[in-house]
Design a protein around this motif. Structure first.
Motif, PDB file in Angstrom:
ATOM      1  N   ARG A   1      -4.002  21.050 -20.549  1.00  0.00           N
ATOM      2  CA  ARG A   1      -3.825  21.437 -19.145  1.00  0.00           C
ATOM      3  C   ARG A   1      -3.337  20.239 -18.342  1.00  0.00           C
ATOM      4  NH1 ARG A   1      -8.886  23.642 -17.493  1.00  0.00           N
ATOM      5  NH2 ARG A   1      -8.148  25.583 -18.374  1.00  0.00           N
ATOM      6  N   LEU A   2      -2.234  20.425 -17.617  1.00  0.00           N
ATOM      7  CA  LEU A   2      -1.656  19.365 -16.807  1.00  0.00           C
ATOM      8  C   LEU A   2      -2.478  19.167 -15.542  1.00  0.00           C
ATOM      9  CD1 LEU A   2       0.649  17.385 -16.045  1.00  0.00           C
ATOM     10  CD2 LEU A   2       1.838  19.351 -15.050  1.00  0.00           C
ATOM     11  N   SER A   3      -2.801  17.916 -15.232  1.00  0.00           N
ATOM     12  CA  SER A   3      -3.492  17.559 -14.001  1.00  0.00           C
ATOM     13  C   SER A   3      -2.582  16.628 -13.214  1.00  0.00           C
ATOM     14  CB  SER A   3      -4.806  16.848 -14.334  1.00  0.00           C
ATOM     15  OG  SER A   3      -5.405  16.350 -13.157  1.00  0.00           O
ATOM     16  N   ILE A   4      -2.351  16.964 -11.953  1.00  0.00           N
ATOM     17  CA  ILE A   4      -1.513  16.139 -11.084  1.00  0.00           C
ATOM     18  C   ILE A   4      -2.389  15.607  -9.960  1.00  0.00           C
ATOM     19  CG2 ILE A   4       0.450  16.131  -9.495  1.00  0.00           C
ATOM     20  CD1 ILE A   4       1.661  18.424 -11.118  1.00  0.00           C
ATOM     21  N   GLU A   5      -2.427  14.284  -9.812  1.00  0.00           N
ATOM     22  CA  GLU A   5      -3.195  13.666  -8.738  1.00  0.00           C
ATOM     23  C   GLU A   5      -2.282  12.778  -7.911  1.00  0.00           C
ATOM     24  OE1 GLU A   5      -7.637  12.734  -9.877  1.00  0.00           O
ATOM     25  OE2 GLU A   5      -6.274  11.777 -11.284  1.00  0.00           O
ATOM     26  N   VAL A   6      -2.523  12.763  -6.601  1.00  0.00           N
ATOM     27  CA  VAL A   6      -1.836  11.818  -5.727  1.00  0.00           C
ATOM     28  C   VAL A   6      -2.832  10.700  -5.455  1.00  0.00           C
ATOM     29  CG1 VAL A   6      -0.722  11.473  -3.496  1.00  0.00           C
ATOM     30  CG2 VAL A   6      -0.428  13.640  -4.703  1.00  0.00           C
ATOM     31  N   VAL A   7      -2.445   9.468  -5.766  1.00  0.00           N
ATOM     32  CA  VAL A   7      -3.348   8.325  -5.654  1.00  0.00           C
ATOM     33  C   VAL A   7      -2.711   7.206  -4.849  1.00  0.00           C
ATOM     34  CG1 VAL A   7      -4.498   8.864  -7.841  1.00  0.00           C
ATOM     35  CG2 VAL A   7      -2.567   7.304  -7.828  1.00  0.00           C
ATOM     36  N   ALA A   8      -3.569   6.311  -4.368  1.00  0.00           N
ATOM     37  CA  ALA A   8      -3.114   5.100  -3.676  1.00  0.00           C
ATOM     38  C   ALA A   8      -3.853   3.927  -4.269  1.00  0.00           C
ATOM     39  CB  ALA A   8      -3.395   5.193  -2.177  1.00  0.00           C
ATOM     40  N   GLY A   9      -3.165   2.783  -4.370  1.00  0.00           N
ATOM     41  CA  GLY A   9      -3.811   1.574  -4.843  1.00  0.00           C
ATOM     42  C   GLY A   9      -3.461   1.247  -6.282  1.00  0.00           C
ATOM     43  N   ASN A  10      -3.905   0.067  -6.704  1.00  0.00           N
ATOM     44  CA  ASN A  10      -3.791  -0.398  -8.082  1.00  0.00           C
ATOM     45  C   ASN A  10      -4.632  -1.662  -8.191  1.00  0.00           C
ATOM     46  OD1 ASN A  10      -2.101  -2.644  -7.255  1.00  0.00           O
ATOM     47  ND2 ASN A  10      -0.388  -1.210  -7.159  1.00  0.00           N
ATOM     48  N   ALA A  11      -4.535  -2.359  -9.283  1.00  0.00           N
ATOM     49  CA  ALA A  11      -5.399  -3.526  -9.514  1.00  0.00           C
ATOM     50  C   ALA A  11      -4.823  -4.829  -8.957  1.00  0.00           C
ATOM     51  CB  ALA A  11      -5.664  -3.679 -11.011  1.00  0.00           C
ATOM     52  N   SER A  12      -3.649  -4.793  -8.342  1.00  0.00           N
ATOM     53  CA  SER A  12      -3.066  -6.043  -7.839  1.00  0.00           C
ATOM     54  C   SER A  12      -3.884  -6.602  -6.667  1.00  0.00           C
ATOM     55  CB  SER A  12      -1.606  -5.841  -7.436  1.00  0.00           C
ATOM     56  OG  SER A  12      -1.504  -4.944  -6.358  1.00  0.00           O
ATOM     57  N   ALA A  13      -3.836  -7.912  -6.499  1.00  0.00           N
ATOM     58  CA  ALA A  13      -4.643  -8.597  -5.488  1.00  0.00           C
ATOM     59  C   ALA A  13      -3.919  -8.657  -4.148  1.00  0.00           C
ATOM     60  CB  ALA A  13      -4.971 -10.007  -5.958  1.00  0.00           C
TER      61      ALA A  13
ATOM     62  N   LEU B   1       0.836  -1.203   0.000  1.00  0.00           N
ATOM     63  CA  LEU B   1       0.000   0.000   0.000  1.00  0.00           C
ATOM     64  C   LEU B   1       0.874   1.256   0.000  1.00  0.00           C
ATOM     65  CD1 LEU B   1      -2.749   1.268  -0.033  1.00  0.00           C
ATOM     66  CD2 LEU B   1      -2.905   0.922   2.438  1.00  0.00           C
ATOM     67  N   ARG B   2       1.910   1.292   0.820  1.00  0.00           N
ATOM     68  CA  ARG B   2       2.801   2.461   0.848  1.00  0.00           C
ATOM     69  C   ARG B   2       3.409   2.705  -0.532  1.00  0.00           C
ATOM     70  NH1 ARG B   2       8.071   2.894   1.030  1.00  0.00           N
ATOM     71  NH2 ARG B   2       8.377   0.800   1.839  1.00  0.00           N
ATOM     72  N   GLU B   3       3.885   1.645  -1.154  1.00  0.00           N
ATOM     73  CA  GLU B   3       4.525   1.789  -2.465  1.00  0.00           C
ATOM     74  C   GLU B   3       3.543   2.172  -3.566  1.00  0.00           C
ATOM     75  OE1 GLU B   3       6.707  -1.852  -3.023  1.00  0.00           O
ATOM     76  OE2 GLU B   3       8.262  -1.240  -1.605  1.00  0.00           O
ATOM     77  N   SER B   4       2.242   1.941  -3.342  1.00  0.00           N
ATOM     78  CA  SER B   4       1.250   2.296  -4.367  1.00  0.00           C
ATOM     79  C   SER B   4       0.882   3.776  -4.331  1.00  0.00           C
ATOM     80  CB  SER B   4      -0.018   1.448  -4.200  1.00  0.00           C
ATOM     81  OG  SER B   4      -0.848   1.970  -3.170  1.00  0.00           O
ATOM     82  N   ILE B   5       1.287   4.500  -3.296  1.00  0.00           N
ATOM     83  CA  ILE B   5       0.991   5.933  -3.197  1.00  0.00           C
ATOM     84  C   ILE B   5       1.939   6.661  -4.138  1.00  0.00           C
ATOM     85  CG2 ILE B   5       0.912   7.945  -1.678  1.00  0.00           C
ATOM     86  CD1 ILE B   5       0.364   5.944   0.653  1.00  0.00           C
ATOM     87  N   ARG B   6       1.351   7.385  -5.105  1.00  0.00           N
ATOM     88  CA  ARG B   6       2.170   7.949  -6.162  1.00  0.00           C
ATOM     89  C   ARG B   6       1.463   9.133  -6.819  1.00  0.00           C
ATOM     90  NH1 ARG B   6      -0.975   3.968  -7.454  1.00  0.00           N
ATOM     91  NH2 ARG B   6      -2.046   3.873  -9.457  1.00  0.00           N
ATOM     92  N   ILE B   7       2.200   9.797  -7.668  1.00  0.00           N
ATOM     93  CA  ILE B   7       1.660  10.899  -8.466  1.00  0.00           C
ATOM     94  C   ILE B   7       1.282  10.349  -9.838  1.00  0.00           C
ATOM     95  CG2 ILE B   7       2.268  13.043  -9.663  1.00  0.00           C
ATOM     96  CD1 ILE B   7       4.211  13.589  -7.320  1.00  0.00           C
ATOM     97  N   GLU B   8       0.099  10.736 -10.310  1.00  0.00           N
ATOM     98  CA  GLU B   8      -0.309  10.427 -11.677  1.00  0.00           C
ATOM     99  C   GLU B   8      -0.546  11.744 -12.392  1.00  0.00           C
ATOM    100  OE1 GLU B   8      -3.626   7.716 -11.855  1.00  0.00           O
ATOM    101  OE2 GLU B   8      -2.354   6.018 -11.329  1.00  0.00           O
ATOM    102  N   LYS B   9       0.094  11.902 -13.542  1.00  0.00           N
ATOM    103  CA  LYS B   9      -0.061  13.116 -14.347  1.00  0.00           C
ATOM    104  C   LYS B   9      -0.886  12.785 -15.581  1.00  0.00           C
ATOM    105  CE  LYS B   9       4.561  14.817 -13.333  1.00  0.00           C
ATOM    106  NZ  LYS B   9       5.821  15.256 -13.945  1.00  0.00           N
ATOM    107  N   THR B  10      -1.828  13.643 -15.884  1.00  0.00           N
ATOM    108  CA  THR B  10      -2.589  13.514 -17.118  1.00  0.00           C
ATOM    109  C   THR B  10      -2.716  14.900 -17.739  1.00  0.00           C
ATOM    110  OG1 THR B  10      -4.674  13.760 -15.898  1.00  0.00           O
ATOM    111  CG2 THR B  10      -3.964  11.511 -16.376  1.00  0.00           C
ATOM    112  N   TYR B  11      -3.008  14.916 -19.018  1.00  0.00           N
ATOM    113  CA  TYR B  11      -3.247  16.184 -19.705  1.00  0.00           C
ATOM    114  C   TYR B  11      -4.704  16.228 -20.109  1.00  0.00           C
ATOM    115  CZ  TYR B  11       1.724  16.932 -19.591  1.00  0.00           C
ATOM    116  OH  TYR B  11       2.998  17.130 -19.144  1.00  0.00           O
ATOM    117  N   GLU B  12      -5.378  17.280 -19.675  1.00  0.00           N
ATOM    118  CA  GLU B  12      -6.811  17.420 -19.921  1.00  0.00           C
ATOM    119  C   GLU B  12      -7.054  18.376 -21.085  1.00  0.00           C
ATOM    120  OE1 GLU B  12      -8.379  18.440 -16.066  1.00  0.00           O
ATOM    121  OE2 GLU B  12      -7.963  16.445 -15.289  1.00  0.00           O
ATOM    122  N   ASN B  13      -8.231  18.966 -21.128  1.00  0.00           N
ATOM    123  CA  ASN B  13      -8.599  19.892 -22.206  1.00  0.00           C
ATOM    124  C   ASN B  13      -7.536  20.951 -22.429  1.00  0.00           C
ATOM    125  OD1 ASN B  13     -10.979  18.495 -22.350  1.00  0.00           O
ATOM    126  ND2 ASN B  13     -12.160  20.001 -21.179  1.00  0.00           N
ATOM    127  N   HIS B  14      -7.260  21.236 -23.668  1.00  0.00           N
ATOM    128  CA  HIS B  14      -6.312  22.279 -24.049  1.00  0.00           C
ATOM    129  C   HIS B  14      -4.916  22.020 -23.485  1.00  0.00           C
ATOM    130  CE1 HIS B  14      -9.852  24.324 -25.488  1.00  0.00           C
ATOM    131  NE2 HIS B  14     -10.379  24.285 -24.278  1.00  0.00           N
TER     132      HIS B  14
END
Length: 127
Positions: free
Chosen positions: A40-52, A25-38
């Motif tokens: 625009r950079l979006s930065i999110e801090v997320v936790a988790g993934n699809a692993s069991a 869980l600690r290692e899954s906490i990370r930054i995800e960057k995406t580019y939205e309309n026009h």
């Protein structure tokens, strides 16, 4: 820039605050960057993934597990890894709300930075 540094600090705090019986869980906490309309950079801090992972004898994915730990950890008993982490960090609240608390500690600085950025944009457009 400034937003990325703020996100890095949120990740660091959340990784400190998260209960940690395994490192998943600690290692899954990370930054995800995406580019939205026009672009625009979006930065999110997320936790988790699809692993069991196992939780209370059931297999759940790490996204579900992150939510359970974030929202309901106070109802659980800390495992050995979390007890050791608590002992090593006696003045730190390790447990429920690890992401929210990390964000809230940075939020005031982020709001100040946003106001400064907007003010600079307005001043720049007036010259």
């Amino acid at each position: 820039g400034r937003m990325k540094r703020a996100a890095d600090r949120i990740v660091m705090r959340a990784q400190l605050y998260v209960p940690e019986d395994t490192t998943a869980l600690r290692e899954s906490i990370r930054i995800e960057k995406t580019y939205e309309n026009h672009g625009r950079l979006s930065i999110e801090v997320v936790a988790g993934n699809a692993s069991a992972v196992m939780e209370s004898g059931k297999v759940v994915n790490l996204d579900q597990y992150a939510w359970i730990i974030h929202e309901r950890y106070s109802e659980m008993n800390p495992g050995e890894g979390t007890k050791a982490k608590m002992a090593a960090n006696p003045n730190v609240h390790i447990g429920e709300g690890f992401m929210t608390r990390a964000y809230e500690e940075e939020e005031e600085k982020l709001q100040g930075a946003l106001v400064e950025t907007i003010t600079n944009i307005i001043k720049g457009s007036m010259t």
